[in-house]
Scaffold this motif. Structure first.
Motif, short mmCIF file in Angstrom:
data_model
loop_
_atom_site.label_atom_id
_atom_site.label_comp_id
_atom_site.label_asym_id
_atom_site.label_seq_id
_atom_site.Cartn_x
_atom_site.Cartn_y
_atom_site.Cartn_z
N SER A 254 -4.57 26.60 -64.13
CA SER A 254 -3.78 25.34 -64.02
C SER A 254 -4.20 24.04 -63.45
O SER A 254 -4.16 22.92 -63.90
N VAL A 255 -5.01 24.45 -62.22
CA VAL A 255 -5.47 23.15 -61.33
C VAL A 255 -6.56 22.45 -61.96
O VAL A 255 -6.79 21.11 -62.22
N SER A 256 -7.51 23.19 -62.46
CA SER A 256 -8.74 23.03 -63.04
C SER A 256 -8.35 22.16 -64.56
O SER A 256 -8.89 21.24 -64.74
N THR A 257 -7.33 22.55 -65.06
CA THR A 257 -7.00 22.04 -66.45
C THR A 257 -6.43 20.75 -66.34
O THR A 257 -6.80 19.80 -66.86
N ALA A 258 -5.69 20.66 -65.18
CA ALA A 258 -5.21 19.13 -64.85
C ALA A 258 -6.22 18.28 -64.50
O ALA A 258 -5.99 17.31 -64.78
N TYR A 259 -7.21 18.79 -63.69
CA TYR A 259 -8.02 17.80 -63.40
C TYR A 259 -9.19 17.20 -64.40
O TYR A 259 -9.40 16.26 -64.61
N LEU A 260 -9.18 18.16 -65.63
CA LEU A 260 -10.08 17.88 -66.66
C LEU A 260 -9.11 16.82 -67.70
O LEU A 260 -9.46 16.06 -68.13
N LYS A 261 -7.73 17.17 -67.71
CA LYS A 261 -6.93 16.21 -68.39
C LYS A 261 -6.91 14.76 -67.79
O LYS A 261 -6.66 13.93 -68.57
N ASN A 262 -7.03 14.84 -66.37
CA ASN A 262 -7.26 13.35 -65.76
C ASN A 262 -8.56 12.82 -65.75
O ASN A 262 -8.83 11.88 -65.07
N GLY A 263 -9.51 13.44 -66.45
CA GLY A 263 -10.82 12.96 -66.62
C GLY A 263 -11.70 13.17 -65.17
O GLY A 263 -12.61 12.30 -64.97
N ILE A 264 -11.25 14.21 -64.22
CA ILE A 264 -11.75 14.29 -62.94
C ILE A 264 -13.00 15.31 -63.18
O ILE A 264 -12.44 16.57 -63.28
N PHE A 265 -14.16 15.06 -63.15
CA PHE A 265 -15.20 16.10 -63.01
C PHE A 265 -15.05 16.81 -61.65
O PHE A 265 -14.84 16.24 -60.67
N HIS A 266 -15.43 18.26 -61.52
CA HIS A 266 -15.25 18.94 -60.69
C HIS A 266 -16.11 20.26 -60.90
O HIS A 266 -16.63 20.39 -61.91
N GLN A 267 -15.92 21.03 -59.60
CA GLN A 267 -16.43 22.34 -59.71
C GLN A 267 -15.65 23.30 -59.50
O GLN A 267 -14.37 23.16 -58.78
N VAL A 268 -15.89 24.53 -59.99
CA VAL A 268 -15.37 25.81 -59.40
C VAL A 268 -16.33 26.73 -58.86
O VAL A 268 -17.41 27.14 -59.33
N GLY A 269 -15.90 27.31 -57.51
CA GLY A 269 -16.80 27.86 -56.90
C GLY A 269 -16.12 29.13 -56.33
O GLY A 269 -14.82 29.16 -56.19
N TRP A 270 -16.80 30.19 -56.35
CA TRP A 270 -16.23 31.43 -55.84
C TRP A 270 -17.30 32.46 -55.14
O TRP A 270 -18.63 32.36 -55.37
N TYR A 271 -16.83 33.30 -54.23
CA TYR A 271 -17.67 34.38 -53.64
C TYR A 271 -18.08 35.65 -54.42
O TYR A 271 -17.32 36.22 -55.04
N ARG A 272 -19.51 35.75 -54.60
CA ARG A 272 -19.91 37.02 -55.41
C ARG A 272 -20.59 38.15 -54.77
O ARG A 272 -21.27 38.83 -54.96
N GLY A 273 -20.14 38.30 -53.29
CA GLY A 273 -20.46 39.43 -52.64
C GLY A 273 -21.96 39.18 -52.23
O GLY A 273 -22.51 38.27 -51.76
#
Length: 352
Positions: A254-273
C-alpha cells in the motif's frame, strides 16, 4: 483401483475353479473372455495415455481474489473419452506454515479439454505446488496409467492493498551541504569517496558507464552524503500472529504503491539473514511485484529484525525518509527512533 483388480482376479479364479470342478467348457470360456477383456482395456489405457498431451499452468493472483488457478489442458486424439482421471497435488507456503494435500477427480472427452482448479488461501506469499501425479483410468476403473508423474512450480499470491493517504513531501536532509556547495558549477552536491562494485539497490544514476566498460563490471560512485531525496520502505515481521504478518505485507504494498502514484522514486529494503540486506529500486508497479516475489522467497517463517541491523549499519542516515512497517511495538526501537528523525514508524496492532 486395487480393489477393482482384486475383484477381477477373484472373478477369474472363481470361474476357473468352477470349470475344474464341473468340467463345463462354458465356464472356461467366460474365464478366458474375462482375462482377455482385462488385457484389452489395460493395453488400451496404455496406448491412450501415451497419446495424451497434458499442459499445466498456474496464475499468480491477488489475495483480494483469495485464490490461485491451476489450469490443466488435456489433448485427447482418441475418439473415446477419458471416463475417470485423478490429480493429486500438495501445496505449501513456507512463510506462513501452510501445508495441504488435494486429490481431485475429473473427466475429459475426446479432443481438447480444459480443467481449472482453484486454490484458496487467507494469506499471501509463495505457494509451492507439487503435483505428484495425474492418473488416467480405463473405462471400468480396473487399471490406470500415470500421464504426469511429477510437476513442481511456485505461484505467488500477492496481498491486497488499500489506498494510503500519508504520503508526505520528502524533506532534504543534506540542506547544509547544499548551501556549502551552492556556488559550485558542478550540479553534484556530494563529494565522491570511491568507486565500488554495483550492488542491488544502488541508484542507477550513480553508475560510471565509461569506467564500467573499461573494467568489464558495473562500478558506482560512492558519495559521502545523500545526493537526492531518496525514500526507503522497510519492515520487520514476527510470526506469532499470521494475520498481522499478512497485514505487514499488505501495508508494504500500500505504501509503495502510494509513492509510485505520486511519482516518488524510492527503495524497498529488507533483512535477508545470512545474505545481509537487499535494496530494490521502485520505478513502477512491476518493480514492486518482482520485489514481493523476492521477499516471499526469503520468507522461511522466521522472525526478522532487519531494522536494528540497518540502524547499526548506519545506512539509514543516507535516506531523506525511512518508512518502517512492523507488527510489534519495541521499546528499544522506539528510543532509537528519537535519534533518527527521518524514520516514520508504521506500527500495526495485533489482531486476535
Amino acid at each position: 483401483m486395487i480393489s477393482h483388480i482384486i475383484s477381477a482376479l477373484l472373478a477369474f479364479l472363481t470361474l476357473f475353479i468352477a470349470f475344474v470342478h464341473t468340467g463345463e467348457v462354458f465356464l472356461l470360456g467366460l474365464a478366458i473372455l474375462l482375462l482377455v477383456f482385462f488385457a484389452v482395456v489395460l493395453i488400451y489405457n496404455i496406448i491412450l495415455t501415451k497419446s495424451l498431451q497434458i499442459d499445466i499452468s498456474m496464475k499468480n493472483s491477488s489475495v483480494s481474489n483469495k485464490n490461485m488457478l491451476i489450469n490443466i489442458d488435456i489433448s485427447n486424439p482418441s475418439p473415446l473419452p477419458i471416463t475417470n482421471g485423478i490429480i493429486k497435488f500438495r501445496v505449501s507456503n513456507p512463510g506462513f506454515g501452510v501445508k495441504d494435500t488435494f486429490v481431485k477427480k475429473f473427466t475429459a472427452g475426446s479432443g481438447t479439454s480444459s480443467l481449472v482448479f482453484e486454490l484458496g488461501s487467507d494469506y499471501c506469499g509463495r505457494f509451492d505446488v507439487n503435483i505428484d501425479h495425474v492418473r488416467i483410468y480405463d473405462l471400468l476403473g480396473l487399471s490406470y496409467k500415470n500421464a504426469v508423474k511429477k510437476y513442481v512450480k511456485s505461484v505467488y499470491l500477492y496481498p491486497a492493498f488499500k489506498p494510503y493517504d500519508k504520503v508526505t513531501e520528502v524533506r532534504r536532509v543534506n540542506y547544509e551541504k547544499e548551501r556549502y556547495f551552492s556556488n559550485r558549477k558542478s550540479p553534484v552536491l556530494s563529494e565522491i569517496l570511491q568507486y565500488r562494485e554495483y550492488q542491488p539497490g544502488d541508484n542507477l544514476r550513480h553508475i560510471n558507464w565509461k569506467l564500467s566498460d573499461r573494467y568489464d563490471e558495473l562500478l558506482v560512485r560512492e558519495f559521502d552524503t545523500p545526493t537526492d531525496n531518496q525514500v526507503l520502505i522497510t519492515f520487520d515481521i514476527t510470526n506469532d500472529n499470521l494475520k498481522t504478518k499478512n497485514m505487514v505485507f499488505s501495508t508494504l504494498m500500500s505504501v509503495s504503491t502510494a509513492y509510485l502514484k505520486n511519482g516518488i522514486f524510492h527503495q524497498v529494503g529488507w533483512y535477508r539473514g545470512n545474505k545481509g540486506t537487499a535494496f530494490m529500486n521502485m520505478f513502477a508497479s512491476a518493480d514492486l511485484y518482482e520485489t514481493m516475489k523476492m521477499i516471499f522467497d526469503d520468507d522461511k517463517g522466521e522472525d526478522t529484525s532487519g531494522m536494528m541491523y540497518l540502524l547499526k549499519s548506519g545506512v539509514l542516515s543516507k535516506y531523506a525518509k525511512v518508512v518502517y512497517i512492523t507488527n510489534k511495538q519495541d521499546d528499544i526501537m522506539t528510543r532509537e527512533f528519537v535519534l533518527h528523525d527521518n524514520v516514520e514508524p508504521v506500527i500495526l496492532d495485533e489482531v486476535s
